[in-house]
Design an enzyme around this catalytic site. Structure first.
Site, PDB file in Angstrom:
ATOM      1  CB  CYS A   1      13.631 -51.385  44.352  1.00 42.51           C
ATOM      2  SG  CYS A   1      13.837 -52.626  45.570  1.00 42.51           S
TER       3      CYS A   1
HETATM    4  N1  LIG Z   1      12.596 -55.446  48.549  1.00 37.76           N
HETATM    5  C1  LIG Z   1      12.913 -55.556  47.621  1.00 37.76           C
HETATM    6  O1  LIG Z   1      12.128 -56.427  46.958  1.00 37.76           O
HETATM    7  C2  LIG Z   1      14.459 -55.373  47.070  1.00 37.76           C
HETATM    8  C3  LIG Z   1      14.815 -56.416  45.736  1.00 37.76           C
HETATM    9  C4  LIG Z   1      16.085 -55.715  45.088  1.00 37.76           C
HETATM   10  C5  LIG Z   1      16.966 -55.070  45.897  1.00 37.76           C
HETATM   11  N2  LIG Z   1      16.861 -54.845  47.217  1.00 37.76           N
HETATM   12  C6  LIG Z   1      17.917 -54.305  47.818  1.00 37.76           C
HETATM   13  O2  LIG Z   1      18.232 -55.124  49.651  1.00 37.76           O
HETATM   14  C7  LIG Z   1      18.582 -54.595  50.301  1.00 37.76           C
HETATM   15  C8  LIG Z   1      17.695 -54.040  51.586  1.00 37.76           C
HETATM   16  O3  LIG Z   1      16.361 -54.626  51.079  1.00 37.76           O
HETATM   17  P1  LIG Z   1      15.203 -55.366  51.967  1.00 37.76           P
HETATM   18  O4  LIG Z   1      13.917 -54.479  50.979  1.00 37.76           O
HETATM   19  O5  LIG Z   1      16.186 -56.336  52.595  1.00 37.76           O
HETATM   20  O6  LIG Z   1      15.462 -53.803  53.420  1.00 37.76           O
HETATM   21  P2  LIG Z   1      14.455 -54.182  55.037  1.00 37.76           P
HETATM   22  O7  LIG Z   1      14.481 -53.737  55.693  1.00 37.76           O
HETATM   23  O8  LIG Z   1      13.115 -55.111  54.333  1.00 37.76           O
HETATM   24  O9  LIG Z   1      15.341 -55.366  55.793  1.00 37.76           O
HETATM   25  C9  LIG Z   1      16.454 -54.757  55.947  1.00 37.76           C
HETATM   26  C10 LIG Z   1      17.491 -55.610  57.389  1.00 37.76           C
HETATM   27  O10 LIG Z   1      18.201 -55.209  58.131  1.00 37.76           O
HETATM   28  C11 LIG Z   1      19.192 -54.406  59.161  1.00 37.76           C
HETATM   29  N3  LIG Z   1      19.674 -54.356  59.334  1.00 37.76           N
HETATM   30  C12 LIG Z   1      20.326 -52.085  59.155  1.00 37.76           C
HETATM   31  N4  LIG Z   1      21.174 -51.861  60.115  1.00 37.76           N
HETATM   32  C13 LIG Z   1      21.459 -53.240  59.592  1.00 37.76           C
HETATM   33  C14 LIG Z   1      22.719 -53.487  60.452  1.00 37.76           C
HETATM   34  N5  LIG Z   1      23.783 -52.235  59.929  1.00 37.76           N
HETATM   35  N6  LIG Z   1      22.837 -54.359  60.644  1.00 37.76           N
HETATM   36  C15 LIG Z   1      22.053 -55.656  60.424  1.00 37.76           C
HETATM   37  N7  LIG Z   1      21.003 -55.283  59.504  1.00 37.76           N
HETATM   38  C16 LIG Z   1      20.756 -54.346  60.367  1.00 37.76           C
HETATM   39  C17 LIG Z   1      17.271 -54.157  59.164  1.00 37.76           C
HETATM   40  O11 LIG Z   1      16.647 -54.482  60.806  1.00 37.76           O
HETATM   41  C18 LIG Z   1      16.156 -55.051  58.424  1.00 37.76           C
HETATM   42  O12 LIG Z   1      15.698 -56.247  58.789  1.00 37.76           O
HETATM   43  C19 LIG Z   1      18.170 -52.944  49.997  1.00 37.76           C
HETATM   44  O13 LIG Z   1      19.625 -52.622  48.881  1.00 37.76           O
HETATM   45  C20 LIG Z   1      17.126 -52.729  48.884  1.00 37.76           C
HETATM   46  O14 LIG Z   1      17.071 -52.236  48.022  1.00 37.76           O
HETATM   47  C21 LIG Z   1      15.256 -54.965  47.700  1.00 37.76           C
END
Ligand SMILES: NC(=O)c1ccc[n+]([C@@H]2O[C@H](COP(=O)([O-])OP(=O)(O)OC[C@H]3O[C@@H](n4cnc5c(N)ncnc54)[C@H](O)[C@@H]3O)[C@@H](O)[C@H]2O)c1
Length: 447
Positions: free
Chosen positions: A284
């Protein structure tokens, strides 16, 4: 003719029916993207009794979940296994979206090679879901993104199906807030901001999240909600940049920056402590601010604070490595050929997440200058495949023999599991970029 008209529904009935299903917990929740954000959300919805279908494009993840395994360290496998027993259905089949009442999108939002927003995950997900959308559904975007994404990218796509947003389908943006590894906060007790495309959308959004979080904070638009998330993360990036700069100044003046921060933090108002380190990591804080930088350009605005914080923070790994070089030099040793052990390669303590980890960047810098680099991290037993980096390494055990064999130990991530007393006792030299050793020791150099 809209789909609503074709089906003979009146829009208000559609909203009321969905609200009732959400309140009665009879709604089927679809979570798209089963990663760090999607999985905890899935656990929370299933915990309060909803049926959840989880969508991911990665068949290995879906298979692991089906078998009751977890691929995220702080999410216990037994929790996944019991949700599977309770009816959680992970799938790669996006046609199952037709069986849901709510679709919550939690897919990645990285930067591309030019450090510009890469919305392709969001747009391709929406395109996959589109044929299966139906009236009386709510779609919520949770991925962090710039203001305007929901309005400009998702709404027109939904409307291209002949569905009216606010009448047939309800569209909201509700950013995820998570602090992985922090035991004080759970999905339920972190307040959740929500903005809708229309007042009806917001009403349904509040009903959706009101069932699973203690407090929903409504804002006037999806753009305000998108900007709220960016402000939170930019606030962190800028303040971390500030203390990192203060650390460099304090170091040159032979002042302990952590002593200063602790003293300043006794002020009961107007000061929030932030702590310096070897640079920014995680999915992030190093990335999200540049979503706003990019969008602000459309409005002729140059986001100077964001750029400056980015510059200071991204220079920190080089500064810490220069401390390693100086410390070895003081002992008559060049970095080239020295054995360096990096402690902690996850981007922050007590987690196994290595995304954007400054430790890896420092390992690369050290290796490029000829050092022999190893690492020890209880959360990362084997160095994983990461784009742009290749280290064929496994975590080194921290016994007396190993600790004392390195010319320098670089403390990069201060996991609680380390035995800091033992490390100090046997290490020839420790460069501490986390302020773990507060008292002065002859073999510890603050960095
Ligand atoms: N990790 C954190 O602490 C956090 C906190 C707040 C916000 N975010 C935001 O949340 C969002 C997701 O982050 P994350 O950390 O969960 O990412 P991540 O990479 O852990 O998970 C994303 C998942 O989405 C899947 N994916 C990718 N493309 C896809 C598609 N087209 N259809 C369905 N699934 C798909 C991936 O295989 C993966 O399992 C991002 O925008 C991130 O900035 C993350």
């Amino acid at each position: 003719m809209t789909e609503t008209a074709r089906m003979g529904y009146i829009s208000d009935d559609m909203k009321e029916a969905l609200l009732k299903k959400l309140h009665d917990r009879q709604a089927v929740i679809g979570i798209v993207g089963l990663g760090y954000v999607g999985l905890p959300l899935m656990l929370r919805f299933t915990a309060v009794g909803y049926k959840v279908i989880g969508f991911d494009i990665d068949p290995e993840k879906v298979q692991a979940l089906k078998q009751g395994h977890s691929y995220i360290k702080h999410i216990a496998a037994d929790k996944i296994a019991s949700t599977i027993k309770n009816g959680f259905q992970p799938t790669t089949d996006f046609a199952r979206a037709k069986d849901t009442d709510a679709l919550i999108i939690c897919v990645p939002t990285p930067l591309n090679a030019h450090r510009e927003p890469d919305l392709s995950f969001i747009t391709s997900t929406m395109d996959e879901l589109l044929p299966h959308l139906h009236t009386g559904q709510i779609v919520s975007l949770e991925s962090t993104t710039y203001p305007g994404t929901t309005d400009e990218e998702l709404k027109p796509r939904i409307e291209s199906r002949g569905l009216n947003v606010g009448k047939d389908v309800f569209l909201v943006y509700s950013p995820e807030r998570e602090d992985p590894g922090n035991p004080n906060f759970t999905t339920a007790n972190i307040p959740k901001v929500c903005g809708g495309c229309t007042p009806a959308c917001l009403e349904v959004g509040i009903a959706l999240y009101g069932q699973v979080v203690n407090k929903v904070i409504p804002v006037s638009s999806t753009r305000a909600a998108e900007m709220t998330k960016l402000l939170e993360n930019i606030h962190r990036a800028v303040n971390i940049g500030l203390v990192n700069e203060m650390k460099i100044v304090a170091d040159r003046m032979d002042i302990d920056i952590r002593e200063v921060i602790d003293a300043a933090a006794t002020k009961p108002f107007g000061f929030v402590p932030y702590y310096p380190g070897p640079g920014l990591g995680g999915h992030c804080i190093p990335i999200d601010p540049f979503y706003l930088t990019w969008k602000a350009r459309e409005y002729g605005i140059h986001t100077r604070f964001i750029e400056l914080a980015g510059e200071v923070n991204s220079a920190m790994p080089d500064w810490v490595v220069s401390k390693v070089v100086d410390s070895l030099n003081n002992h008559g040793k060049p970095l080239k050929g020295s054995h360096i052990l990096v402690l902690g390669i996850a981007y922050k303590k007590n987690v196994d997440d290595m995304r954007e980890s400054p430790s890896v960047h420092m390992m690369e810098l050290l290796r490029a200058k000829g050092a022999k680099v190893d690492y020890s991290d209880p959360h990362v037993p084997v160095f994983p495949k990461i784009r742009g980096y290749s280290f064929d390494l496994s975590s080194v055990a921290l016994n007396e023999k190993n600790i004392s064999s390195y010319d320098c130990i670089l403390l990069a991530t201060d996991h609680d599991d380390y035995d800091y007393v033992k490390i100090r006792k046997y290490a020839k030299m420790i460069v501490d970029s986390r302020g773990k050793y507060r008292t002065q020791y002859p073999n510890v150099i603050k960095a």
